[in-house]
Motif scaffolding. Structure first.
Motif, PDB file in Angstrom:
ATOM      1  N   HIS A  29      -6.099  -1.895   3.939  1.00  0.00           N
ATOM      2  CA  HIS A  29      -6.693  -0.747   3.195  1.00  0.00           C
ATOM      3  C   HIS A  29      -7.888  -0.932   2.466  1.00  0.00           C
ATOM      4  CE1 HIS A  29      -2.666   0.957   4.109  1.00  0.00           C
ATOM      5  NE2 HIS A  29      -2.959   2.124   3.314  1.00  0.00           N
ATOM      6  N   LYS A  30      -8.776  -0.149   2.475  1.00  0.00           N
ATOM      7  CA  LYS A  30     -10.122  -0.379   1.727  1.00  0.00           C
ATOM      8  C   LYS A  30      -9.777  -0.349   0.297  1.00  0.00           C
ATOM      9  CE  LYS A  30     -12.740   2.072   5.096  1.00  0.00           C
ATOM     10  NZ  LYS A  30     -13.753   3.359   5.294  1.00  0.00           N
ATOM     11  N   GLN A  31     -10.730  -1.105  -0.311  1.00  0.00           N
ATOM     12  CA  GLN A  31     -10.471  -1.462  -1.748  1.00  0.00           C
ATOM     13  C   GLN A  31     -10.422   0.007  -2.345  1.00  0.00           C
ATOM     14  OE1 GLN A  31     -13.511  -2.884  -4.560  1.00  0.00           O
ATOM     15  NE2 GLN A  31     -12.341  -4.707  -4.160  1.00  0.00           N
ATOM     16  N   GLU A  32     -11.091   1.018  -1.999  1.00  0.00           N
ATOM     17  CA  GLU A  32     -11.360   2.098  -2.777  1.00  0.00           C
ATOM     18  C   GLU A  32      -9.606   2.910  -2.819  1.00  0.00           C
ATOM     19  OE1 GLU A  32     -13.537   1.359  -0.333  1.00  0.00           O
ATOM     20  OE2 GLU A  32     -14.897   0.693  -1.904  1.00  0.00           O
ATOM     21  N   LYS A  88      -4.338   3.899  -6.050  1.00  0.00           N
ATOM     22  CA  LYS A  88      -2.895   3.882  -6.129  1.00  0.00           C
ATOM     23  C   LYS A  88      -2.558   3.061  -7.494  1.00  0.00           C
ATOM     24  CE  LYS A  88      -1.937   3.842  -1.357  1.00  0.00           C
ATOM     25  NZ  LYS A  88      -0.960   4.853  -1.109  1.00  0.00           N
ATOM     26  N   ILE A  89      -3.431   2.793  -8.378  1.00  0.00           N
ATOM     27  CA  ILE A  89      -2.982   2.084  -9.653  1.00  0.00           C
ATOM     28  C   ILE A  89      -3.306   2.704 -10.832  1.00  0.00           C
ATOM     29  CG2 ILE A  89      -3.504  -0.163 -10.968  1.00  0.00           C
ATOM     30  CD1 ILE A  89      -4.137  -1.588  -8.052  1.00  0.00           C
ATOM     31  N   THR A 122      -4.785  -4.954  -5.525  1.00  0.00           N
ATOM     32  CA  THR A 122      -5.749  -4.286  -4.402  1.00  0.00           C
ATOM     33  C   THR A 122      -6.005  -5.287  -3.413  1.00  0.00           C
ATOM     34  OG1 THR A 122      -7.525  -4.887  -5.920  1.00  0.00           O
ATOM     35  CG2 THR A 122      -6.881  -2.976  -6.243  1.00  0.00           C
ATOM     36  N   MET A 123      -6.313  -6.561  -3.735  1.00  0.00           N
ATOM     37  CA  MET A 123      -6.532  -7.682  -2.717  1.00  0.00           C
ATOM     38  C   MET A 123      -5.140  -7.548  -1.668  1.00  0.00           C
ATOM     39  SD  MET A 123      -8.168 -10.943  -4.882  1.00  0.00           S
ATOM     40  CE  MET A 123      -8.047 -11.787  -3.366  1.00  0.00           C
ATOM     41  N   SER A 158       0.803  -1.186  -0.032  1.00  0.00           N
ATOM     42  CA  SER A 158       0.073   0.044  -0.052  1.00  0.00           C
ATOM     43  C   SER A 158       0.769   1.294  -0.122  1.00  0.00           C
ATOM     44  CB  SER A 158      -1.034  -0.161   1.191  1.00  0.00           C
ATOM     45  OG  SER A 158      -0.246  -0.340   2.316  1.00  0.00           O
ATOM     46  N   ASP A 159       2.154   1.195   0.151  1.00  0.00           N
ATOM     47  CA  ASP A 159       3.130   2.296   0.198  1.00  0.00           C
ATOM     48  C   ASP A 159       3.238   2.825  -1.467  1.00  0.00           C
ATOM     49  OD1 ASP A 159       3.500   2.343   2.887  1.00  0.00           O
ATOM     50  OD2 ASP A 159       5.132   1.106   2.854  1.00  0.00           O
TER      51      ASP A 159
END
Length: 459
Positions: free
Chosen positions: A210-213, A218-219, A202-203, A181-182
């Motif tokens: 972290h939430k999916q949103e 970040k992508i 994302t999974m 997530s960084d």
């Protein structure tokens, strides 16, 4: 176009065989089929529509099930669904062996797929694995969505590629000492591979809390028309998910300079897409830039290993979809680029899924495979630039993936094999095919295998 007899050693089913697929399967001599690999030949690697010359793909994939995963070859069935081809060169070729008409689409195509899936399930059981390979985007996503909860199936281009790429990223995180997530990730390409990798990323971020949103933000993806942003014309449903609020940008170089990603992943088969400027820019705002040139074949790679390591002065963390030779820098350091080949994933997944008879393959199974693969990379591997275990250990890697998948399946009530094997590793290894010979008999003289000059090659 060149092809060999080996490319055609499988079951050909044409659009004109509708209504008779069950009978065709009865003609295949083996009755105990555990894994089917099927293609319609429309999107072979970066080569495009090869029609029924694409049979080499399921043949080759299933050869890897045996070589890398240990699945007995007689339990594997390669299938070509010949619905025609839009390749004009092939249609004019007098030696082309497939149907000589344009691809059949629409309801007739869907009916053929429905009949095929039902016939395979009826003939070989609901837990017979059906791997989809090299279908075009227009069919790949919707067929996966349509069948994944009804049959034991997966799409290797979407899910297998995703797992091997995420395994490489997870290994890279051990170098950068960061969390998934960084990172901010830019994809060159927005097709099957990009979507599959992004989904699994994302999974992985969700697993970190972290939430999916938040993960989706970040992508970023760049396709042939530029950066995918909200409000852009003609975005598919899959692309809409990764469209963010941002001014439109056409060139990948500008996107990289503006967004300053920590990782770039190439999956669009655009050779040289990662230019010298892009690689230098990545190194300028990242201490350890992650650069994955995953397109196949080698001629389609976004950059070479030498370009990555040289232009980043050895700081780049590199993986490719095709093999590259080791790179030695002027300071004497040698790097061994990791090849993110799906063979690290699908044989082990196939072995695990069939071993415990999982009827439906979830995304979590592929994340489990990615995590297991990343864990098998040693600190020595990482120090040498490898993000994957050596290919010589692939049989052991596949077995370990299968065991972890079985453990996950029983823990989450996905497996239908009962009773549950108490020692899953022993059980998995008892199923695998061996090319080892205990002894050779030559002219009535018995030679022990270990005294022979020619030993079996352990992959």
């Amino acid at each position: 176009m060149e092809h060999s007899l080996a490319d055609e050693m499988g079951l050909f089913i044409t659009i004109h065989d509708s209504g008779h697929i069950a009978s065709l399967l009865q003609n295949w001599p083996e009755k105990d089929i555990k894994a089917v690999c099927v293609t319609d030949g429309e999107r072979i690697l970066g080569l495009g529509d090869l029609g029924c010359h694409g049979m080499g793909i399921p043949v080759g994939k299933l050869a890897l099930y045996t070589a890398c995963g240990g699945m007995p070859p007689e339990q594997c069935l390669p299938v070509m669904l010949d619905v025609g081809t839009d390749n004009e060169e092939l249609l004019k070729d007098p030696l082309y062996i497939g149907l000589r008409h344009k691809r059949v689409r629409g309801q007739a195509y869907d009916d053929l797929l429905d009949e095929f899936m039902k016939a395979v399930s009826n003939r070989y059981g609901i837990d017979c694995l059906i791997q989809f390979e090299d279908f075009a985007n227009v069919n790949a996503f919707r067929l996966l969505s349509k069948y994944r909860n009804k049959y034991c199936t997966f799409n290797d281009d979407i899910q297998g590629t995703a797992a091997v790429a995420v395994a490489g990223l997870l290994a890279a995180l051990r170098i950068t000492k960061t969390k998934m997530s960084d990172h901010t990730i830019v994809f060159q390409g927005a097709g099957e591979a990009a979507m599959g990798i992004a989904e699994l990323i994302t999974m992985a971020m969700e697993k970190e809390g972290h939430k999916q949103e938040e993960g989706l933000k970040k992508i970023w993806m760049v396709d042939s028309k530029g950066l995918i942003v909200k409000g852009r014309d003609s975005l598919t449903h899959e692309k809409e998910r990764y469209a963010h609020e941002h001014p439109q940008m056409k060139k990948l170089e500008d996107v990289v300079r503006k967004l300053k990603p920590t990782a770039i992943i190439g999956v669009a088969a655009v050779p040289g897409a990662f230019t010298e400027q892009i690689i230098r820019d990545m190194a300028s705002f990242n201490e350890r830039p992650i650069i994955f040139a995953l397109s196949n074949p080698t001629s389609k790679a976004e950059c070479t290993a030498e370009q990555c390591y040289t232009l980043t002065q050895g700081q780049g963390i590199f993986a490719s979809g095709s093999p590259f030779d080791p790179v030695t820098l002027p300071d004497g350091r040698t790097f061994y680029p990791g090849q993110g080949n799906n063979a690290y994933i699908f044989p082990g997944v196939g072995l695990g899924v069939t071993a415990c008879a999982i009827p439906h393959i979830t995304e979590e199974i592929f994340l489990t495979a990615a995590e297991t693969l990343a864990h098998l990379v040693t600190e020595k591997d990482l120090s040498e630039g490898r993000l994957y275990p050596p290919l010589c250990s692939i049989r052991d890697v596949s077995a370990k993936l299968a065991v972890k998948i079985m453990e996950y399946a029983y823990e989450h009530n996905l497996a239908s094999l009962r009773p549950e094997p108490s020692d899953k590793e022993v059980y998995v290894r008892s199923l695998t095919y061996s090319t080892d010979y205990d002894e050779f008999v030559v002219d009535s003289y018995r030679w022990p295998a270990d005294s022979m000059a020619v030993q079996s090659c352990k992959l």
